[in-house]
Design a protein around this motif. Structure first.
Motif, PDB file in Angstrom:
ATOM      1  N   GLY A 137       0.842  -1.051  -0.183  1.00  0.00           N
ATOM      2  CA  GLY A 137       0.016  -0.088   0.048  1.00  0.00           C
ATOM      3  C   GLY A 137       1.073   1.363   0.083  1.00  0.00           C
ATOM      4  N   ILE A 138       2.034   0.990   0.405  1.00  0.00           N
ATOM      5  CA  ILE A 138       2.901   2.433   0.570  1.00  0.00           C
ATOM      6  C   ILE A 138       4.348   2.173  -0.046  1.00  0.00           C
ATOM      7  CG2 ILE A 138       4.179   4.019   1.928  1.00  0.00           C
ATOM      8  CD1 ILE A 138       2.121   3.046   4.168  1.00  0.00           C
ATOM      9  N   LEU A 139       4.870   1.291   0.082  1.00  0.00           N
ATOM     10  CA  LEU A 139       6.347   1.112  -0.693  1.00  0.00           C
ATOM     11  C   LEU A 139       6.233   0.860  -2.154  1.00  0.00           C
ATOM     12  CD1 LEU A 139       9.448   1.156   0.173  1.00  0.00           C
ATOM     13  CD2 LEU A 139       9.180  -1.419   0.437  1.00  0.00           C
ATOM     14  N   ILE A 140       5.377  -0.187  -2.524  1.00  0.00           N
ATOM     15  CA  ILE A 140       5.484  -0.189  -4.194  1.00  0.00           C
ATOM     16  C   ILE A 140       5.024   0.961  -4.667  1.00  0.00           C
ATOM     17  CG2 ILE A 140       4.383  -1.597  -6.015  1.00  0.00           C
ATOM     18  CD1 ILE A 140       4.669  -3.893  -4.131  1.00  0.00           C
ATOM     19  N   PRO A 141       3.801   1.683  -4.443  1.00  0.00           N
ATOM     20  CA  PRO A 141       3.298   2.863  -4.830  1.00  0.00           C
ATOM     21  C   PRO A 141       4.369   4.059  -4.834  1.00  0.00           C
ATOM     22  CG  PRO A 141       1.548   1.972  -3.857  1.00  0.00           C
ATOM     23  CD  PRO A 141       2.857   0.940  -3.316  1.00  0.00           C
ATOM     24  N   MET A 142       5.118   4.026  -3.907  1.00  0.00           N
ATOM     25  CA  MET A 142       6.164   5.110  -3.734  1.00  0.00           C
ATOM     26  C   MET A 142       7.299   4.827  -4.564  1.00  0.00           C
ATOM     27  SD  MET A 142       8.403   6.131  -0.471  1.00  0.00           S
ATOM     28  CE  MET A 142       6.928   6.339   1.054  1.00  0.00           C
ATOM     29  N   ALA A 143       7.502   3.384  -5.037  1.00  0.00           N
ATOM     30  CA  ALA A 143       8.673   3.189  -5.980  1.00  0.00           C
ATOM     31  C   ALA A 143       8.340   3.742  -7.262  1.00  0.00           C
ATOM     32  CB  ALA A 143       8.697   1.583  -5.872  1.00  0.00           C
ATOM     33  N   PHE A 144       6.805   3.602  -7.746  1.00  0.00           N
ATOM     34  CA  PHE A 144       6.410   3.989  -8.876  1.00  0.00           C
ATOM     35  C   PHE A 144       6.660   5.551  -8.970  1.00  0.00           C
ATOM     36  CE2 PHE A 144       2.884   0.523  -8.890  1.00  0.00           C
ATOM     37  CZ  PHE A 144       3.856  -0.439  -9.462  1.00  0.00           C
ATOM     38  N   THR A 145       6.397   6.307  -8.089  1.00  0.00           N
ATOM     39  CA  THR A 145       6.565   7.648  -8.069  1.00  0.00           C
ATOM     40  C   THR A 145       8.034   7.840  -8.258  1.00  0.00           C
ATOM     41  OG1 THR A 145       6.763   7.995  -5.792  1.00  0.00           O
ATOM     42  CG2 THR A 145       4.589   8.115  -6.614  1.00  0.00           C
ATOM     43  N   LEU A 146       9.110   7.161  -7.539  1.00  0.00           N
ATOM     44  CA  LEU A 146      10.313   7.520  -7.844  1.00  0.00           C
ATOM     45  C   LEU A 146      10.695   6.989  -9.226  1.00  0.00           C
ATOM     46  CD1 LEU A 146      11.932   5.874  -4.419  1.00  0.00           C
ATOM     47  CD2 LEU A 146      11.754   8.433  -5.031  1.00  0.00           C
ATOM     48  N   GLY A 147      10.197   6.276  -9.728  1.00  0.00           N
ATOM     49  CA  GLY A 147      10.359   5.887 -11.158  1.00  0.00           C
ATOM     50  C   GLY A 147      10.012   7.103 -12.114  1.00  0.00           C
ATOM     51  N   VAL A 148       8.586   7.644 -11.862  1.00  0.00           N
ATOM     52  CA  VAL A 148       8.594   8.748 -12.445  1.00  0.00           C
ATOM     53  C   VAL A 148       9.505   9.964 -12.481  1.00  0.00           C
ATOM     54  CG1 VAL A 148       6.849  10.656 -12.940  1.00  0.00           C
ATOM     55  CG2 VAL A 148       5.834   8.409 -12.290  1.00  0.00           C
ATOM     56  N   LEU A 149       9.993  10.202 -11.271  1.00  0.00           N
ATOM     57  CA  LEU A 149      11.168  11.132 -11.054  1.00  0.00           C
ATOM     58  C   LEU A 149      12.328  10.746 -11.725  1.00  0.00           C
ATOM     59  CD1 LEU A 149      10.580  11.981  -7.254  1.00  0.00           C
ATOM     60  CD2 LEU A 149      10.011  13.402  -9.381  1.00  0.00           C
ATOM     61  N   ALA A 150      12.505   9.449 -11.789  1.00  0.00           N
ATOM     62  CA  ALA A 150      13.899   9.072 -12.337  1.00  0.00           C
ATOM     63  C   ALA A 150      13.708   9.267 -13.967  1.00  0.00           C
ATOM     64  CB  ALA A 150      14.251   7.540 -11.962  1.00  0.00           C
ATOM     65  N   GLY A 151      12.438   8.945 -14.278  1.00  0.00           N
ATOM     66  CA  GLY A 151      12.047   9.082 -15.763  1.00  0.00           C
ATOM     67  C   GLY A 151      12.363  10.722 -16.378  1.00  0.00           C
ATOM     68  N   GLY A 152      11.952  11.469 -15.430  1.00  0.00           N
ATOM     69  CA  GLY A 152      11.976  12.866 -15.494  1.00  0.00           C
ATOM     70  C   GLY A 152      13.359  13.340 -15.715  1.00  0.00           C
ATOM     71  N   ALA A 153      14.106  12.904 -14.730  1.00  0.00           N
ATOM     72  CA  ALA A 153      15.656  13.053 -14.755  1.00  0.00           C
ATOM     73  C   ALA A 153      16.489  12.387 -16.048  1.00  0.00           C
ATOM     74  CB  ALA A 153      16.385  12.531 -13.653  1.00  0.00           C
ATOM     75  N   TRP A 154      15.831  11.425 -16.656  1.00  0.00           N
ATOM     76  CA  TRP A 154      16.363  10.614 -17.704  1.00  0.00           C
ATOM     77  C   TRP A 154      16.117  11.570 -19.091  1.00  0.00           C
ATOM     78  CZ3 TRP A 154      13.685   8.748 -22.195  1.00  0.00           C
ATOM     79  CH2 TRP A 154      14.323   8.099 -22.899  1.00  0.00           C
ATOM     80  N   LEU A 155      14.841  11.973 -18.940  1.00  0.00           N
ATOM     81  CA  LEU A 155      14.426  13.175 -20.020  1.00  0.00           C
ATOM     82  C   LEU A 155      15.264  14.376 -20.181  1.00  0.00           C
ATOM     83  CD1 LEU A 155      10.478  12.801 -19.855  1.00  0.00           C
ATOM     84  CD2 LEU A 155      11.942  11.985 -21.690  1.00  0.00           C
ATOM     85  N   TRP A 156      15.550  14.841 -18.860  1.00  0.00           N
ATOM     86  CA  TRP A 156      16.197  16.288 -18.815  1.00  0.00           C
ATOM     87  C   TRP A 156      17.750  15.649 -19.446  1.00  0.00           C
ATOM     88  CZ3 TRP A 156      19.372  17.828 -14.093  1.00  0.00           C
ATOM     89  CH2 TRP A 156      19.812  19.082 -14.354  1.00  0.00           C
ATOM     90  N   GLN A 157      18.498  14.589 -19.346  1.00  0.00           N
ATOM     91  CA  GLN A 157      19.822  14.514 -19.734  1.00  0.00           C
ATOM     92  C   GLN A 157      19.834  14.037 -21.221  1.00  0.00           C
ATOM     93  OE1 GLN A 157      21.318  11.458 -17.218  1.00  0.00           O
ATOM     94  NE2 GLN A 157      21.445  12.939 -15.181  1.00  0.00           N
ATOM     95  N   GLN A 158      18.616  13.402 -21.733  1.00  0.00           N
ATOM     96  CA  GLN A 158      18.675  13.157 -23.232  1.00  0.00           C
ATOM     97  C   GLN A 158      18.455  14.174 -24.149  1.00  0.00           C
ATOM     98  OE1 GLN A 158      19.047   9.765 -23.940  1.00  0.00           O
ATOM     99  NE2 GLN A 158      19.432   9.650 -21.766  1.00  0.00           N
ATOM    100  N   GLU A 159      18.747  14.043 -25.446  1.00  0.00           N
ATOM    101  CA  GLU A 159      18.663  15.178 -26.532  1.00  0.00           C
ATOM    102  C   GLU A 159      17.390  14.904 -27.110  1.00  0.00           C
ATOM    103  OE1 GLU A 159      21.781  15.304 -29.026  1.00  0.00           O
ATOM    104  OE2 GLU A 159      23.269  15.944 -27.338  1.00  0.00           O
TER     105      GLU A 159
END
Length: 253
Positions: free
Chosen positions: A39-61
């Motif tokens: 109920g908490i840890l796995i959904p929290m991991a999803f949000t961290l995945g979104v943040l990591a994806g945003g960081a990846w988009l920022w670094q890509q051309e």
């Protein structure tokens, strides 16, 4: 740039907001291990995945339109799963079952939907880029095919014409034979040009180089004068003209 910044703000804002809600839930209530995990840890991991994806988009051309498209997909994914969660809660209530922590059920659904939307968005822009690349290749190959067919037809016509003239006794055989040899060499050179074109078109990173454009133009004019002696060709060129050019500039001339 504006669209890129807007898209990144959406992705980071969505991920950060959902993460803060999950942290608040984790700190605010005592949960057993199973509830905390699912109920908490796995959904929290999803949000961290979104943040990591945003960081990846920022670094890509990646183009701003594409980044914004991924952000929109994140919102769509979160919205769709939120609607699904709300409908599930309403159905359970209609059956007389009251689901606990309804707000956090909706938040968990939003977290899962956001990361799913991000993955779909990345897949979508890659498919679009692949289609655009295929279209570009198709146009380039169409032009290349048209140019090569035109040049081959011209060279073949010249060779055929001179070969026919060889059968006439009044024609200078040596001159016509030399002309045929020259045109045959042109055909061989055309084949080398085709290889060079194919190699460059398949290259993702083509470096421009400094060349003397004057010499290229003079060579081209020499070919024109040789192939069309009846033409009146007037050219005014500097002694040298150094330019930063694509490797295909000579072929283009």
């Amino acid at each position: 740039q504006v669209k890129a910044r807007g898209g990144l703000r959406i992705v980071f804002g969505l991920g950060t907001g959902l993460l803060m809600l999950h942290v608040s839930h984790a700190l605010g209530e005592g949960e057993n291990l199973r509830t905390f995990l699912f109920g908490i840890l796995i959904p929290m991991a999803f949000t961290l995945g979104v943040l990591a994806g945003g960081a990846w988009l920022w670094q890509q051309e990646i183009a701003g339109d594409d980044i914004l498209r991924v952000a929109v997909w994140c919102i769509i994914g979160a919205t769709v799963l939120i609607i699904g969660a709300v409908l599930t809660i309403l159905y359970e209530q209609a059956e007389g079952v009251i689901m606990s922590d309804q707000a956090f059920v909706v938040i968990n659904a939003a977290s899962g939907g956001a990361v799913v939307g991000f993955v779909i968005g990345v897949y979508d822009i890659r498919q679009r880029r692949a289609r655009a690349e295929a279209t570009r290749w198709s146009r380039q190959l169409t032009v290349l095919n048209r140019v090569l067919r035109h040049d081959l037809r011209n060279e073949a016509n010249i060779i055929q014409g001179n070969a026919e003239l060889l059968t006439e006794n009044t024609i200078d055989v040596e001159t016509k034979a030399r002309k045929i040899r020259e045109q045959a060499a042109e055909l061989a050179e055309l084949g080398e040009h085709a290889k060079k074109l194919e190699r460059i078109l398949h290259s993702d990173d083509v470096e421009r180089e400094v060349v003397d454009l004057t010499s290229f133009v003079e060579t081209t004019c020499g070919h024109i004068r040789r192939d069309h002696p009846e033409a009146d060709l007037a050219v005014s060129l500097p002694d040298a003209e150094l330019v930063l050019a694509h490797p295909l500039v000579e072929s283009a001339l």
